[in-house]
Structure formats: C-alpha cells, structure tokens
Scaffold this motif. Structure first.
Motif: not given
Lengths: 293, 390
Positions: B292-306
């Motif tokens: 969730k934090r990744f999506e807020t920061t980068t503007g796109h959802a994380a697609e994987s565990a990478y």
C-alpha cells in the motif's frame, strides 16, 4: 504419436514459412533484410491486445491486428527505409537493426517491459479426436491459416497486375521502372504484404504462447532469416520450403533426441542447415537473380 | 511527457557516469552502483526490484542516510540484459568509487559482475538472482537476497509430496542455472521423500513451440501427477497454453519467476499452479502494508514480491552501514556477512553462517480462478535443503 508430431511439424513449419515469406518479399525487391520484421509482429500483438481489451470479439480484433501490422510496415518503409533507398546492403541492414531496437525500447517504456497475457478462447484449447488420437484445435487452425495465407499470396502474385509487377521487380527492378511502373508503389505494396504476413504470423505465434511482450519478435525474425537463407535468399517459394524444413527439423529433433542430447538441438538444427548450404550454396530453390545474395 | 526534476537529476547523474566522470563523493556520502537490466528479458524482474530499492533509499536518505549518517547516492546503469554490457557498467561504477554494487536478477550476469568486484571485495548483491552457487562461484563478496533455488525447491517438493503427488515430470532448460537446476533440486528432495521422476523434457529459452514436448508427455506410459518447471516468461505461458491445448490437464508447478501479473493473467490455464515467493501480502500483514505504501509513493501497484525485495535490500544495506560505521567496501562486506535475523518486510533475513545465500522464509502460493491464493509460509530444515550443485 507419429501423426501428432507430423501435425506439430507442419504447424510450426507453416508459421516459419509465413515469417520467411515476409522477409523474402521485401528482400527480393529492395535487397533489404528487414530485421524489424519481428517488431511488426510485436506491434500486431499489442494491437490485438488493445482490440480485445476494448471488448472487440476475436475475429474483428484479429483483423485489426493484421491491419495494424500492415500499416506499420508501410509507415516503416516511408520513414526509415525510403530515405535509405539505393544505399548499400550493409547500410540497409544496420537501419533495420536500428528500427528494431528503437521499437523494442519504445514498447518497453511506453507499454511495459513485462509481457501482457492474452487469454485465448476456450475452443482453441480443445482437441479433435481422430481414432485413438487427439489433435489440438490450435495446431490444426494454425495449419489452415498458414495454408490460406500462402494460397492468397500466390493468387495475388499470379493473378493481379501489381502481383506481376512485383514478380518482375524481383527479377529486374530497373527494367520494370522503364516500362512505367512506380517504384514507390511496388515497394510500398511489398512492405504492406510483409506487414500482413507478419500480422498473421503474430496471431498464430500468440495463440501458442498466450502473451505478448516487447522482445517477442526477436526469435521469430531469426528463424525467418534462417529459413530464407536455407530456401534461397530472395526466392519466395524457397522461403516457404526453408520455413517448412526448419519447422520439421526442429520438431523431429525435439521428438527424437534422447534427453541427454536435447540441449544440443539448436546446434544440430544449425549444423543441418550448414549441410544443406554445402550441397546447395544458393539455397533449396535459388532466386532467379542470385547476384544480390 | 515532461520530466520531473528527480528524473532529470537521475538522467544527469547517469549521463555523468556514462561519460566516465566520477560522481563526486563527499565525505558523508556513500555511492551505490546499480547495474541492472531495466530493458530486455530481465526487465520484468529488475524494474520492480529497482522501484522498491529506490523507495527504500529515498526513505533512508530522508532520515539522514544509510546508518543514519551517510547519504546514499545512486549511480544507475541499464545493462539491457546483456552480460557484456553488465561487465562494462560494473567496471565504470567501480571506477567511479562505488562502495556497493547491485546486479541483475540473474546468476550469470551477477557472476560476471562479481569477477570485477571480487578484487576489491566490494559487496555485490543480486536483485533477485537465486542460484545458490553465487558466492562459491566467485568470492565471498557476492550475496543473494531472494530465497535460493534449493530453498524454494525444497518447500515446493515438500508441498507436492504432502498433497499426495508421487510421480513428477521435469521440464528444464540448460540455458540458465535457474531453469536447469531448480527442478533438479526439486527432484532431489522429492525422490528422497519417496516420489519418482517419470522423465525430463528440455527446452531452449525463447522457444516458440512446445508441441513436441507436450506430445512426449502425452505418450508417457504412466501419466505424471505433476509437472515441475522453473520456466518463466515467455516460455511458461507458451508451454502451459500448448499443454492445455493438447488436452493434458496435469497440474504444473513452478517457482518464484511465475509470480507475475502476466502469468496470473493467463486465468484458467494456470488454475492449480503452485509457485514460491519471498512473501505473500496476507491481509493485515507487513507485506500488504508495504504494498500500500509502495502504491502511494510510486503511483502504481506492486505487481510481485520483487518490489518488497528491492526495498529489503535497502534495509540490508542500512543495517550493514550501521554495523560497519564506514563506507569502506570490505568493512561493509563483513557487516553484511554478519547480519543475523535482521527484521525486513517479509520476516527476517540471516547471512551469518551462510555462504552468501540468505536464510529466510519461503511462501507458497496457488493460482485459483485467476487469483493468487496463499497456502503457507515455511522455512525448511537445513538438513532437507539440497547442497548447491556445481
């Protein structure tokens, strides 16, 4: 099992033949080996994906994809290759590499570096029982589409004025221009046809791999190049024969080699090609004017 | 598209490094060289890893830098999934004074990079390369970050056996150590438990046509309970499409590289396919919160565990700099090698007592109706994990 492998071989050979023909049509007239042919396939693939995502049924989406490939081929000729007309074979080759790499990077950065899945309809994953065998609908359709495309191209080249002009151009372009045929038109149509063939091959390719990604075109164009070389550079019937031979060799070796030797499959296929070229240096069915190759 | 200021900054920075100019490294800076594949075949893995890593570095720099002391400067180079380009990029980054080098999600490129960094023992971490032979192949300055092939294979084999599968077929490719070795590690564990391997098929990466292999599987005198492969894109989708098109319904298992949006998007084709990952975003869990934090920061959802793994590399480096209290590469290497149960997003990570491949948990995930469904998170007993093959 033998019957199944034969169908596998014809199905793969058919796709290679379509790809090789796309390269050969352009080469026979312009002397250009278009390594960006693979990116036309990728572009068709993305067009198919876009059309399906917009809710189009499969058939119109497939037509859209082929049309996109054809238009892109014509645009590619106009933008990248027409200014290079008359340049040396090496310059043309390098231009095609440049176009190919440029498009790959554009796909990666503008669309996604990751492959996009394209779900094929269920009926394509079906099987047809023939006696005690079952044959996949996918390979059968692939054979049918390849055969129809090859037949269509043959009719176009034999029965239309433009087809005759193209055959003449492959033999002696300057004389053709002397009799008043527009060079730009003949070359544009050659690219258009190569784009259509790339589009059809792309559909068959995607039906087998269920995804489209920016690097998708690399392997097919390499196979097509090998097929055109075995068949005889610049010879259309040679391209078909070369594509078929390559497909048969690949499937046969994959089926027959013991697991311990399987990693050498590609090396063996390429060795086989060297043998073919040693026996027939100009390919299986050499082009009429072999000076270019 | 208008370029944002940070983007221009990065461009200028990478341009400066490309031109062979050393990036000025001030006393309180630490230069991290990132030579990873942002284009080409590895881009689907290296792009999310880099996005996660950047997020970690931005956050750490906002808190005063790595170890709370050294502002991290990134010199980022695209290796285009090309080993020769990786070597050139790593050489330039080392010449520019990088204290740490990050390499692509691939053992071969990482080993090539290691040949350059080994002389100065610069810590070299692969984004998500999983070959357990990294450190033994080059030197003790190489570190994996993702669960190793042998670790993943053990967890997958345990699960397959527990599910009642006894007969397996392997699909391998000699083209990379991942696609060649991971199914072999699986076989080793599976056979030790009492399972049998009915046969092995071999493919070339990028091969369009799997029909001959599929026909061979269909013609096996005994049908396998499952097919184990470490194939990934585009080979995995092609294989499973052609397998299902030929009417074979056998379950197919894979490893971490098929935990991607592309494979998930295959829908029905991958129903029942189990794969491994460094973690799974269970509701309310740390990975879900990170995503969730990744999506807020980068503007796109994380697609994987990478993405999370890339972020975790930032945490590893932060802990190492803190422990070393220095930007000296050798001290940093020793600090990483001594990390024990460092808390990261997906649990803990331990390098102490390993050969450079970390000990960490592996999650198992199954595709059901086009969605990844969490099965379990396990850390296998060390005795069950096969030794790295050479």
């Amino acid at each position: 099992m033998l019957l199944q492998q034969v169908i596998n071989a014809i199905s793969l050979g058919g796709i290679y033949a379509l790809l090789a023909l796309g390269l050969a049509i352009v080469f026979s007239i312009t002397g250009l080996i278009n390594f960006a042919h693979g990116e036309l396939m990728t572009l068709s693939g993305y067009a198919l994906l876009a059309a399906l995502m917009m809710g189009m049924p499969l058939l119109p989406a497939a037509v859209t994809a082929v049309a996109a490939g054809a238009l892109a081929a014509v645009a590619m000729e106009r933008v990248a290759f027409r200014p290079m007309r008359g340049a040396s074979v090496t310059s043309l080759l390098l231009t095609s590499f440049a176009v190919s790499n440029l498009l790959k990077v554009v796909f990666q950065n503008a669309i996604s570096a990751r492959g996009k899945p394209i779900a094929m309809p269920d009926w394509m994953a079906g099987v047809v029982p023939i006696g005690s065998f079952t044959i996949g609908v996918g390979p059968l359709m692939s054979i049918a589409v390849s055969a129809l495309a090859l037949l269509g191209l043959e009719l176009f080249l034999r029965r239309t004025v433009m087809g005759a002009a193209m055959r003449a151009a492959a033999q002696d372009f300057n004389t053709l221009r002397l009799v008043g045929i527009s060079a730009n038109r003949v070359i544009a149509v050659a690219f258009l046809l190569s784009g259509v063939l790339a589009g059809i091959a792309s559909l068959l390719w995607i039906a087998q791999r269920a995804s489209v990604d920016p690097m998708m075109g690399f392997v097919p164009v390499l196979k097509a190049f090998i097929a055109t070389v075995i068949g005889g550079l610049g010879s259309l019937s040679g391209a078909v024969a070369g594509g078929m031979l390559l497909g048969v060799m690949e499937v046969a070796l994959q089926a027959l080699l013991p697991p311990s030797l399987a990693p050498y499959r590609d090396a063996l296929v390429l060795s086989g090609i060297i043998v073919v070229l040693l026996v027939r240096p100009n390919g299986l069915i050499p082009a009429v004017d072999t000076a270019r190759s | 598209m208008l370029l944002s200021h940070p983007t221009i900054g990065r461009l200028v920075l990478s341009a400066a490094v490309t031109c062979g100019l050393a990036v000025p490294s001030y006393a309180e800076d630490i230069l991290i060289g990132v030579a990873t594949a942002q284009t080409g075949g590895l881009a689907p893995y290296d792009q999310p890893s880099l996005a996660g890593f950047r997020m970690a570095i931005d956050e750490l720099n906002a808190k005063g830098g790595l170890g709370g002391k050294y502002t991290a400067k990134l010199a980022i180079k695209d290796t285009r999934t090309d080993t020769a380009a990786t070597i050139t990029a790593v050489q330039e980054l080392v010449d520019a004074g990088a204290s740490i080098i990050l390499t692509p999600c691939d053992a071969d490129a990482t080993i090539a990079a290691g040949q350059i960094t080994v002389a100065k023992r610069i810590p070299t971490l692969t984004f998500c390369g999983t070959a357990p032979v990294l450190a033994t192949a080059v030197g003790d300055n190489l570190f994996g970050t993702y669960p190793g092939d042998n670790l993943q294979a053990t967890v997958i084999a345990d699960h397959a056996y527990a599910k009642g599968f006894r007969k397996a077929y392997l699909l391998v490719s000699p083209d990379s150590s991942y696609t060649a070795q991971l199914p072999e590690y699986f076989a080793e564990v599976f056979k030790k438990k009492g399972g049998t391997i009915l046969g092995t098929g071999s493919f070339t990466m990028g091969q369009p046509d799997f029909s001959a292999i599929v026909t061979a599987i269909k013609a096996l005198p005994e049908q396998p309970d499952l097919i184990m492969t470490a194939a990934y894109e585009p080979d995995f989708p092609a294989f499973i499409q052609q397998l299902r098109a030929a009417g074979v319904t056998t379950t197919v298992y894979g490893a971490d590289a098929i935990g991607t949006g592309t494979v998930q998007g295959l829908g029905k084709l991958v129903d029942g396919t189990v794969y491994s990952a460094a973690g799974y975003p269970t509701p309310g869990g740390a990975l879900e919160a990170f995503n969730k934090r990744f999506e807020t920061t980068t503007g796109h959802a994380a697609e994987s565990a990478y993405e999370a793994n890339g972020y975790e590399i930032g945490l590893i480096l932060d802990a190492a700099v803190k422990a070393a209290g220095s930007t000296d590469p050798v001290k940093l290497r020793d600090a990483i090698a001594g990390l024990d149960k460092l808390p990261i997003v997906t649990g803990t990570i331990t390098y102490a007592g390993t050969n450079g491949m970390p000990v960490r948990a592996v999650s198992l995930i199954e595709y059901k109706d086009g969605k990844p469904v969490f099965i379990a998170t396990q850390t296998p007993a060390a005795a069950d994990v096969p030794a790295p093959a050479h």
